[in-house]
Design a protein around this motif. Sequence first.
Motif, short mmCIF file in Angstrom:
data_model
loop_
_atom_site.label_atom_id
_atom_site.label_comp_id
_atom_site.label_asym_id
_atom_site.label_seq_id
_atom_site.Cartn_x
_atom_site.Cartn_y
_atom_site.Cartn_z
N GLN A 117 0.86 -1.19 0.00
CA GLN A 117 0.00 0.00 0.00
C GLN A 117 0.89 1.24 0.00
O GLN A 117 2.00 1.22 0.54
CB GLN A 117 -0.90 0.04 1.24
CG GLN A 117 -1.90 -1.08 1.31
CD GLN A 117 -2.80 -0.95 2.55
OE1 GLN A 117 -2.92 0.10 3.15
NE2 GLN A 117 -3.45 -2.05 2.90
N TRP A 118 0.37 2.32 -0.60
CA TRP A 118 1.09 3.59 -0.61
C TRP A 118 0.13 4.71 -0.92
O TRP A 118 -1.04 4.49 -1.21
CB TRP A 118 2.25 3.57 -1.60
CG TRP A 118 1.84 3.46 -3.03
CD1 TRP A 118 1.62 4.50 -3.90
CD2 TRP A 118 1.59 2.27 -3.79
NE1 TRP A 118 1.25 4.02 -5.14
CE2 TRP A 118 1.23 2.66 -5.10
CE3 TRP A 118 1.64 0.92 -3.49
CZ2 TRP A 118 0.92 1.74 -6.09
CZ3 TRP A 118 1.34 0.00 -4.48
CH2 TRP A 118 0.99 0.42 -5.77
N GLN A 119 0.64 5.94 -0.88
CA GLN A 119 -0.13 7.13 -1.22
C GLN A 119 0.69 7.96 -2.21
O GLN A 119 1.91 7.85 -2.25
CB GLN A 119 -0.36 7.99 0.03
CG GLN A 119 -1.08 7.26 1.12
CD GLN A 119 -1.14 8.10 2.38
OE1 GLN A 119 -2.12 8.75 2.62
NE2 GLN A 119 -0.08 8.07 3.16
N THR A 120 0.00 8.76 -2.96
CA THR A 120 0.67 9.74 -3.81
C THR A 120 -0.21 10.99 -3.81
O THR A 120 -1.43 10.88 -3.67
CB THR A 120 0.91 9.19 -5.24
OG1 THR A 120 1.87 9.99 -5.90
CG2 THR A 120 -0.36 9.13 -6.05
N PRO A 121 0.40 12.16 -3.95
CA PRO A 121 -0.42 13.38 -3.95
C PRO A 121 -1.43 13.35 -5.09
O PRO A 121 -1.13 12.87 -6.20
CB PRO A 121 0.60 14.50 -4.16
CG PRO A 121 1.91 13.92 -3.76
CD PRO A 121 1.83 12.47 -4.06
N ASP A 122 -2.63 13.87 -4.84
CA ASP A 122 -3.66 13.84 -5.88
C ASP A 122 -3.28 14.69 -7.09
O ASP A 122 -3.76 14.44 -8.19
CB ASP A 122 -5.03 14.24 -5.32
CG ASP A 122 -5.05 15.62 -4.69
OD1 ASP A 122 -4.01 16.31 -4.65
OD2 ASP A 122 -6.13 16.01 -4.22
N TRP A 123 -2.39 15.66 -6.93
CA TRP A 123 -1.98 16.50 -8.06
C TRP A 123 -0.93 15.83 -8.93
O TRP A 123 -0.64 16.30 -10.03
CB TRP A 123 -1.45 17.86 -7.57
CG TRP A 123 -0.32 17.76 -6.58
CD1 TRP A 123 -0.41 17.89 -5.22
CD2 TRP A 123 1.06 17.52 -6.86
NE1 TRP A 123 0.82 17.73 -4.64
CE2 TRP A 123 1.74 17.50 -5.63
CE3 TRP A 123 1.80 17.31 -8.03
CZ2 TRP A 123 3.12 17.28 -5.53
CZ3 TRP A 123 3.17 17.09 -7.92
CH2 TRP A 123 3.81 17.08 -6.69
N ASN A 124 -0.35 14.70 -8.48
CA ASN A 124 0.74 14.06 -9.23
C ASN A 124 0.15 13.10 -10.28
O ASN A 124 0.14 11.89 -10.12
CB ASN A 124 1.68 13.33 -8.27
CG ASN A 124 2.96 12.91 -8.94
OD1 ASN A 124 3.04 12.83 -10.16
ND2 ASN A 124 3.96 12.62 -8.14
N GLU A 125 -0.34 13.70 -11.36
CA GLU A 125 -0.98 12.93 -12.43
C GLU A 125 -0.05 11.89 -13.04
O GLU A 125 -0.48 10.78 -13.36
CB GLU A 125 -1.49 13.87 -13.53
CG GLU A 125 -2.65 14.74 -13.09
CD GLU A 125 -3.93 13.94 -12.89
OE1 GLU A 125 -4.13 12.92 -13.54
OE2 GLU A 125 -4.72 14.36 -12.02
N PRO A 180 -9.74 6.71 -2.32
CA PRO A 180 -9.77 8.10 -1.85
C PRO A 180 -9.74 8.17 -0.32
O PRO A 180 -10.55 7.55 0.34
CB PRO A 180 -11.09 8.64 -2.40
CG PRO A 180 -11.95 7.43 -2.56
CD PRO A 180 -11.02 6.28 -2.84
N LYS A 181 -8.76 8.88 0.19
CA LYS A 181 -8.64 9.15 1.62
C LYS A 181 -7.84 10.43 1.77
O LYS A 181 -7.04 10.76 0.91
CB LYS A 181 -7.93 8.02 2.37
CG LYS A 181 -8.79 6.84 2.66
CD LYS A 181 -8.18 6.00 3.74
CE LYS A 181 -9.15 4.90 4.12
NZ LYS A 181 -8.70 4.13 5.24
#
Length: 162
Positions: A123-131, A146-147
């Motif tokens: 699992q990981w996250q990435t900024p929503d702006w990093n298309e 989405p979180k």
Amino acid sequence: MNPEPAPVVRPARPEDLPRLAELVREHIAYEKSASRPPGLAERLAPHLFAPEPRAWVLLAEDPSGRVAGYAACTAEFSFWDARHYLHMDCLYLAEEARGHGLGAALLDAVAALARDLDLTEVQWQTPDWNEGARRFYDRRGARGTPKQRYTLPVPPDGTTAR
């Protein structure tokens, strides 16, 4: 036309820490995050190179052998699923190293690390702006959820912000 050599991904070694700290500073700037205090390499060393580490860093080398990217991971526990998983805290490639298969090689190496640790999910996250990152992860078969991520500073005096 000669094909590009196969990407090299390997575990970090103590002598890689100065370059890793450099890449982390680049990553922080790329994500427009607040700078961090100096001494990152010294703070990371005991966590990465302990006899039984809880954190792992995989490094990607460009064709010249220079470290051009990293993926940092920790084993975490999902309460809802009652099982451990591999949390990829960071995956970053220097700008000039992008588009040459190093990101895919890093992500494959992270999945292999999860298998080696007997974990069934990353699992990981990435900024929503990093298309660009989102497209890359989607192409690799990852699913986004989405979180909103929160952080709560914990001052040493035991109070919390109100």
